[in-house]
Enzyme design. Sequence first.
Site: not given
Length: 1023
Positions: A666, A700
């Site tokens: 990710e 994020c």
Amino acid sequence: MASVVQDPRLRALTFALTDEVLRFTAARRAARRFRSIVREVGVPPSLGLRDRLLLHAGAALAPVVPWIVMPMVRARLVRESNGVVLSADDPAFARHAQARARQGFQLNVNVLGEAILSDAEAAHRMAMIRERLARPDVDYVSLKISAVVANLDVLAFDHSVDRICSGLRVLYRDAEASTPRTFVNLDMEEYRDLSLTIAALTRVLAEPEFLAVDAGVVLQAYLPDSLAACEQLCCWAATRHAAAGGRLKIRVVKGANLAMERVEAELHGWQQAPYTTKTAADANFKRLVTLALSDRFADSVRVGFASHNLFDLAWALDLPASDRLDIEMLEGMAPAQARTMLAAAGQVLLYAPVVRPDDLAASIAYLTRRLDENTAPDNFLRALFTLQPDSVDWAEQQQRFESAMAAVESVQAGSRRTQDRSLPAVAVGVDSFENCADTDWTQAANRRWIARELAEVTVPEVVLTDTVDGVDRLVANAVAAAGPWGSRTYADRRSILAAVADELERNRGRTLALMARTACKTIGEGDPEVSEAIDFARYYAWCTHALEARVAAGQSFRPDGVVLVASPWNFPFAIPAGGVFAALAAGNTVILKPAPEVRAVAFELAQQLWRAGVPRDVLQFVACPDDEVGRRLVTHDDVATVVLTGAYETAAMFRSWKPSIRVLAETSGKNALVITAAADEDAAIRDLVRSAFGHAGQKCSAASLVILEAAVYDDKQFLRRLADAVRSVRVGAADDLSTMSGPLVGEPSPKLLRALTALEPGERWLVEPVCLDSARHVWSPGVRLGVQAGSWFHLTECFGPVLGVMRARDLDHAIELQNSGELGLTGGIHSLDEAEIERWLDQVEVGNAYINRHITGAVVRRQPFGGWKRSSVGCGPKAGGPFYVEAFGTWSSAPPIAGSEPDFRAAWNDYFTLDHDPSALACERNVLRFRPLPAVRLHVAADADPLLVEIAELARKVSGVPDGGDRVRVIGTVNDAQLAQWFARGWDVDRTPPVSDPMVELRHWVREQAISWTRHRHGRLLD
Ligand SMILES: Cc1cc2nc3c(=O)[nH]c(=O)nc-3n(C[C@H](O)[C@H](O)[C@H](O)COP(=O)(O)OP(=O)(O)OC[C@H]3O[C@@H](n4cnc5c(N)ncnc54)[C@H](O)[C@@H]3O)c2cc1C
């Protein structure tokens, strides 16, 4: 009002016009929406002929001559709401007050306004209330604490109470000094404000200066908690009265926030605070009134009896102590009944919300709440318009009243919210899956619990492994343990993961405290993170049921072997937990290597796993430096898969070390929230600030950009409100409960420092960030205005408390700006116009799409997490989604392909083209859907099995994915040189062998998108 209650179409039209059309300042835009709403809803049959014709004509003409039609529409809506919400301005207000006084009514004034998003807005509202207090024609004022203090937080209880008390002192002083003396009442809205309100009220009124002051507070009968609160308040009032004469008035209401309480409870996994039946609320209402009127409190307590229910009102008039009781009703809701009550009781206090005429949007929440109340099926007002003695409606209301009377003594008295984290956590199985509950900070026991945990936490010593030999030994252990662990039964591994989840829950407090002390995570931010980790354990265990069934059906699944989880510092607990649990569930052994900044938290996680029964060689923890030792681990030939959460550049670096490495990563995000002119401004700013500055912007998924449609960008008031809201974010230490945005985990990276300190051409600071400590870890949040398309800040992930504001001509331009760049992690839109939302959903290129909500905080299964484009590396499925566990192994099946096409088509049509919402919340739609990949290149190696090529071609045909693009599907063997070439071009490579099971194979031809869409307005459900 009667027609609104009885005609669903008029109801829908009234809601939509009030909630949407009134928001637009631009007439042309309002006109377009007006016409589309009339088209969508239709012309309500209950309107008179003239109104029906006007509505038809207005909708047709609005887009042509909006400057004529829209002011008329607006004026009509204002007229319709006039009786319910009054003008705050003179002469209208003064005239109204005089007229009511002449009629014999007393007025209770409540100053409405926009949601309070900042300290500046709280100060402004305070000033408006003080203005009312100073008027000679106002002697009674009501307000809720959240209208005069911004960012209240029950977790930071003492801090919040202090701030409320400061405000109350000012108000009580003004009220006492005014002529006539003005009575101040504290309204009640959200359950979470109940204890804050009572604590602040009782503290201030017990101070010598205010001991003799008469003041009021509201209790909501739909809360079982109100009984104990009533007893406490009445006893306190009696003591206080005996000391200095001040009296307390308790207005008993049934409660108007039911819908939002249900939403809050559903989102967090709590019991709803209010009773679940109206009978219980009605019964408690009578019990509270009776208690407050009891002789014990004869001198010290008055009661406000606030209801429109004529049965209840009739009961009130007959009460023995009715001389201590004020009848209270709402302006405009039932005027005839108010007059009747005035005649019968001799007095009625009318609750009168006032709003500035130019601020009609501010009354929308109040108006929709009243509309909801009048139209809810169980409520009295819905029946009022048709109520006749001996009618069916009458019998029903009579029966409701009698049932409530019968239940007065027996209705539940204790709170429905009983979560107590200090008690042993209950074990939960994994045969089904439900998200675990977040900590309920309304409970004093939980606040005491976390204070204790913070005081007691110790930071564990972590031993460094700083030699290549040390790393080799760990890998050898993992290899040796892989066979036995992989051959355990699924049931066996499930039960260990279930035990892990329980252990994580048992240690929630310690984990939170440790994260606050060592990882800059506030308690408020950390709690959902621990919930996520617990959910990962249970969800991935639960997912193995499906895996096991497929194996039982004859397919073979081979775990990868040794998995390295290289976890980040920004989610130091949940992210490593997710990677570790999925790998373990699939049958792998795991080495956990956390980011150096948060080793203590990851070590704590490992210890919790070991205690729960995960063997020490199945999960190993390693603290190693990010030098050649770390590199050895990442590139070790016996490590099959590396799970990474970090920058795209880090994933690329790993691959440059060893192209054949299997990375599931990710990676970065440059996430934007679009706000159109059709947005609810209050909600948009609230969600934007939360998305941008929660955890100091170091998630994020954080919003790094907001893209405003031109009308919003050019609206000075919007920008002022945004700036004020950002300035009101409290920055501080992570273990200080009142901190809203904690410190950075280290000194700002060069990129972040540039973002925090240097503007680019065309930009200016809306709010300039300031460094608040010598270590340069604590920064107040900043907002850059005028970020240009294609500029450095537009396209660069900076990962910190700085937000860029961009201007878009229209929605299409906004989407273009949002989609530019190489990243595609999260994105959001705020708009109440469903046509806009559908258009956005068709085009936005993000893995996680959020609508009318904040864009952070993915919840397991509800919002599986993972990005598109360069926000994801390794072609893996989303974390927290149904396929993540299977990413840690390989399926093999090679039955003949002949005749498979129908199966592939059926799977495609019946699964991959559908929206999936397994959580099925009422207040939020959470859909996982699949989009065909833009393009895939098939690389058929010399040793490729032709059957596998055939399967891949079939999957391509069914999914319609064209040839080309930046993803390669490899069939057969490729060497490092070839892989390196592809990676150098920025391509991603999927080396999973094709399989004939369409449910498995077709996943490699789609990208997953998780959509989370708020489906309520102020609690009113939209579906
Ligand atoms: C003067 C005045 C001041 C008010 N101030 C406040 C205030 O400060 N805070 C506040 O919250 N409300 C306030 N209200 C609103 C009040 O709480 C009620 O919503 C409203 O008065 C309707 O109640 P009723 O007795 O008139 O009607 P009824 O129809 O008899 O009762 C409706 C109420 O029953 C409850 N109810 C309905 N269904 C259920 C169910 N399934 N489970 C549990 N409860 C259910 C709801 O609370 C609903 O509002 C005020 C009302 C008045 C008249």
